[in-house]
Scaffold this active site. Sequence first.
Site, PDB file in Angstrom:
ATOM      1  N   HIS B 144       0.840  -1.204   0.000  1.00  0.00           N
ATOM      2  CA  HIS B 144       0.000   0.000   0.000  1.00  0.00           C
ATOM      3  C   HIS B 144       0.876   1.256   0.000  1.00  0.00           C
ATOM      4  CE1 HIS B 144      -3.077   2.910   1.167  1.00  0.00           C
ATOM      5  NE2 HIS B 144      -2.452   3.152   2.301  1.00  0.00           N
ATOM      6  N   GLU B 207     -10.954   2.194   2.426  1.00  0.00           N
ATOM      7  CA  GLU B 207      -9.709   1.475   2.701  1.00  0.00           C
ATOM      8  C   GLU B 207     -10.069   0.157   3.366  1.00  0.00           C
ATOM      9  OE1 GLU B 207      -6.797   3.817   4.821  1.00  0.00           O
ATOM     10  OE2 GLU B 207      -6.333   5.018   3.054  1.00  0.00           O
ATOM     11  N   GLU B 209      -9.445  -2.719   5.626  1.00  0.00           N
ATOM     12  CA  GLU B 209      -8.579  -2.939   6.789  1.00  0.00           C
ATOM     13  C   GLU B 209      -9.117  -4.073   7.651  1.00  0.00           C
ATOM     14  OE1 GLU B 209      -7.406   0.449   9.061  1.00  0.00           O
ATOM     15  OE2 GLU B 209      -7.301   1.785   7.318  1.00  0.00           O
ATOM     16  N   ARG B 245      -9.802  11.753  -0.379  1.00  0.00           N
ATOM     17  CA  ARG B 245      -8.410  11.939  -0.812  1.00  0.00           C
ATOM     18  C   ARG B 245      -8.055  13.388  -1.105  1.00  0.00           C
ATOM     19  NH1 ARG B 245      -6.485   7.443   1.288  1.00  0.00           N
ATOM     20  NH2 ARG B 245      -7.450   5.585   0.407  1.00  0.00           N
ATOM     21  N   THR B 265     -16.262   5.601   9.896  1.00  0.00           N
ATOM     22  CA  THR B 265     -15.504   4.346   9.877  1.00  0.00           C
ATOM     23  C   THR B 265     -16.537   3.238  10.087  1.00  0.00           C
ATOM     24  OG1 THR B 265     -13.568   5.407  10.857  1.00  0.00           O
ATOM     25  CG2 THR B 265     -13.659   3.005  10.989  1.00  0.00           C
ATOM     26  N   THR B 367      -4.641   0.135   5.420  1.00  0.00           N
ATOM     27  CA  THR B 367      -5.077  -0.520   4.190  1.00  0.00           C
ATOM     28  C   THR B 367      -4.297  -1.797   3.958  1.00  0.00           C
ATOM     29  OG1 THR B 367      -5.471   1.661   3.276  1.00  0.00           O
ATOM     30  CG2 THR B 367      -5.444  -0.177   1.725  1.00  0.00           C
TER      31      THR B 367
END
Lengths: 437, 437
Positions: B144, B207, B209, B245, B265, B367
């Site tokens: 990543h 992302e 995770e 981003r 999240t 990530t």
Amino acid sequence: MELNHTHDASRRSWLDSANAAGCDFPLQNLPLSVFRRKGSTEAWRGGVAIGDQIVDLGALQSLPGLQDSAAEAVRAAAAPTLNGLLELGPESWRALRHGLYGLLQSGSSLARQVREALVPQLDAEHAVPVRIGDYTDFYTSLDHAVNCCRQFGIEVNPNFDWLPIAYHGRVSSIDVSGQQVYRPAGQYRTDPSSAPVYGPCQRLDYELEVGAVIGIGNARGTPIPLANAQQHIFGLCLLNDWSARDIQTWEMQPLGPFLAKNFATTLSPWIVTLEALLPYRTGWTRAPERPQPLDYLRSADNAAAGAFDIQLEVSILSARRQAQGRPPHKLTRTSFQHQYWTLGQMIAHHTVGGCNLQPGDLLGSGTVSGPNPWEAGALIELTVSGTHPADIGDGEQRGFLKDGDTVVFRGWCEREDYARIGFGVNYATVLPAPGPP
Amino acid sequence: MELNHTHDASRRSWLDSANAAGCDFPLQNLPLSVFRRKGSTEAWRGGVAIGDQIVDLGALQSLPGLQDSAAEAVRAAAAPTLNGLLELGPESWRALRHGLYGLLQSGSSLARQVREALVPQLDAEHAVPVRIGDYTDFYTSLDHAVNCCRQFGIEVNPNFDWLPIAYHGRVSSIDVSGQQVYRPAGQYRTDPSSAPVYGPCQRLDYELEVGAVIGIGNARGTPIPLANAQQHIFGLCLLNDWSARDIQTWEMQPLGPFLAKNFATTLSPWIVTLEALLPYRTGWTRAPERPQPLDYLRSADNAAAGAFDIQLEVSILSARRQAQGRPPHKLTRTSFQHQYWTLGQMIAHHTVGGCNLQPGDLLGSGTVSGPNPWEAGALIELTVSGTHPADIGDGEQRGFLKDGDTVVFRGWCEREDYARIGFGVNYATVLPAPGPP
């Protein structure tokens, strides 16, 4: 919120110590904390400072003579955290202040009963007064930013002009004045081309900050406009954002400080309410060479910006000086009014993307430094990264902190025609680093 | 912790759906969540997944036939959060697993009574299963890091080789699968030389995770050695670290991401316990060209490093595709074993400076991306910052996410001679940005 009779400097309390010159806690202040008798196993409960005493809100619950809304607020604040009071909202906070003001002012018919609910401040110990859901630390002093960047030979990042920069901090290691702070160990480089080493931090520092406790939050996806931002603040305290500069330099690219900050944060026990601070609001003035901010960070009503003139002072008491029974040595004197971005702008920015604040959340202002050399809110600035050690009395000097040093913050507001109100003391002591894991 | 009879792949449950091929929740898994019947006002309480059902731990409290320690664990887990269970410690978590295993396996004499405590998963809704004190997000995938840095024409920062980089994240906006995520608005620049503008994020990303829930913490000033780190993990889940981003690029110097991450999240509802994951531990292998880490990040026992082989998959379901009743389109398939730093190393590093972890704290892995192009765990990598849009089926493409897109994560473990166990689904949908404040 507007000035009212609780701000009248001519009013006095029946408690003499509250009327003494230079007292942090006159009738016009009435800050809140959570406390119990020192060394006891009593329940933690809310208290209000008056003179050298604490009004025990647990004991006050049974007092007749408070109006319904004030009585409800007292009951909510008699708990081990003030979150219940925060959730009741600004009208209740106001009712509590005005109710206590009535009970504590000279001539109160209930003075005798209230006196029975007093606990001497010297006999009390304090807990973190709110259950903090999230802690956000800002970076809003242009003087601090310029001082730090100059040392690395870089310009302040261009985004500083446009937004109150912030990062999320650690809640678990927040404690109240009196905290014993273990010197952190970690990774750092002794020169920029070498591999890192593991060891106790060699460049331990404090950061002088103002903390803001959020009283009422917002729903996820519903930003708080600047014009309403101050209504969401319950009150302010003094905050020490302990910082390990060597660990910070090595770790902070690209995602910001982590172990350099998360080992400890110290709060003053007393939260001074926004209503008590109203006489000390100032306008926000943009440095003329800086750009006009985007609309959501601008307000037609300058008082709504949320700038406050709070006098701040840092002192250090070395272990040697303490053993000699001498007082802390003053290092820094500045004011919160120098901050480039205000508390209102911090809240408007924090929520503009939809992030939700909750009652009890804590915001740190970022280091407060003023334009003059003696106004630096951290040793890294004051001593130019340790290269110009500061005199701390009796021939001792500090580039960065040594084990046994106690860092002491004080804060207060004063202005002609208004009562001086204070934040009390925020102190904490550095302990040696524990051994390796 | 060692493999035991609860990992035996030949054992079956009396509940047929638990024995079906490809089921995420066989007898060998037994993950925990907090749930209630959909649309009801029932109390939230703990539940354990088995097949297509949930064992209602609230209803199970009154069942005789559980040993004392298992019965105590069931009572603790029957609350609105699992924190009480976490605080009981690893022996209790193990007693709960082994007790439930006995009740749910074929031939259990209490099958009839346990069946009465089942709630169909289709009838349930979930809450965030733990009261999270602090949330820390790491950056531990070298693939990543390389993918992202290549886009900016920079090298991975040298500290990546030496420590698991991390920052503190926002707790208040963490929600469970099914979350509706408002597209954040904020500041960004449309070209690097211009002034920033305010508007809805144009480069919204996910992302992929893995989340780790801390079961038992440590005292402030007392680091957790790597050799003991895994004992502090209660279990793992899937985590979507939503990222804006354009906002991130503008705001993140010098203190890291803030509004780019703190709007949302999303967690999967089920926490798969570390004991269930034991067959899927792998060793930590250092890339040979990378330096040997410092002592506190090394372990003689490689299994203690805390690496796990978890299969991960990302799919997207556009609004159009959803309206047509079609399934999500698969974008990415990778494994958690590619991560450069392991969960054990994250915990050892997090606490090395004295920071205290608490039961219910959440760690995000950062990530997860693997070495191949189809293993990228975020659109910024997969589409090279939107310049090579990805096909998401039916002629639709995505550089970044559009309103109405649903992002779906799945995770599971499989290995010869062991039962396949799954994490269930983590999905969430993008809503349009609210108007300006």
